[in-house]
Scaffold this active site. Structure first.
Site: not given
Length: 250
Positions: A27, A89
């Site tokens: 992305t 994360e």
């Protein structure tokens, strides 16, 4: 650990307003770049990991950025689960949600939420690789699975339903701004460096000599191009005394 590109933006002893977690190869050059630009146009200073100075340990720095953020956006894409960096994360973001009240918004980019929730399809393939790679740390893999399931159950955005991408980006930015306004009351600005000096300067201009209408007109002319629309209401006090405030809603 494979790397997941990350980004974030400024707000609380919150240093950032928004943290973006995404798989770069999926992305970075399309959806995330458009989202980054849209956030920038709204004057949200966006942190991206390439701003880290050389010599910084990337993982600890990004974890700190998560902790110092008011809101996190997780962009799930086809190859997100192949990155142990992204998954770490994600686990930390959900930890901050639970312990610090961080707002978390998932975005499902060209992937069905059920694939993420149940670790099916490409996500099943990814975990086949991860389970072999981390066969001596079964607990870590379990945390990743639990985090994917938990995050995919949160209210978020699905690119399969909100189209085209430009509309999706606008909707996400509007959602972010709305949530930031709720989570960042005016009192949070008291610790911003230099804010008192600037406010006092504005107050001095309003108190001494320079007309308020003149200042407002100049400010409008200089800043109007940064917004999608603008309106200047002159003589509000006099007009409202004569005709009432409803005059300004027409």
């Amino acid at each position: 650990m494979s790397r997941c590109t990350s980004a974030s933006s400024s707000s609380v002893n919150v240093k950032y307003e928004v943290f973006l977690s995404f798989r770069g190869e999926d992305t970075r050059d399309n959806f995330v770049s458009h989202l980054y630009d849209a956030l920038s146009r709204k004057k949200i200073a966006t942190y991206i990991d390439y701003k880290l100075k050389r010599g910084d340990e990337i993982s600890p720095a990004l974890l700190r950025a998560i902790e110092e953020s008011s809101l996190a956006i997780i962009i799930f894409s086809e190859n997100y689960a192949f990155s142990s960096w992204c998954l770490d994360e994600l686990v930390h973001i959900l930890h901050c949600k639970q312990n610090n009240g961080q707002v978390v918004i998932p975005v499902f980019y060209r992937i069905d939420p059920s694939v993420v929730r149940k670790q099916q399809g490409g996500y099943a393939t990814a975990f086949g690789v991860l389970e072999e790679r981390f066969k001596n740390d079964v607990e870590k893999v379990r945390r990743w699975r639990d985090a994917l399931t938990a995050a995919s159950n949160l209210s978020g955005w699905d690119s399969n339903f909100t189209r085209p991408e430009s509309t999706l980006v606008e909707a996400i930015v509007a959602d972010i701004l709305k949530k930031l306004n709720v989570t960042s009351p005016a009192g949070d600005f008291k610790d911003l460096v230099g804010i008192d000096k600037r406010i006092k300067h504005i107050e001095s201009l309003l108190d001494f000599g320079i007309g308020k209408t003149t200042l407002a007109t100049v400010a409008l002319n200089r800043l109007a191009s940064q917004f999608e629309g603008h309106c200047f209401l002159a003589n509000v006090r006099e007009e409202s005394n004569k005709y009432g405030l409803n005059r300004f809603t027409k």
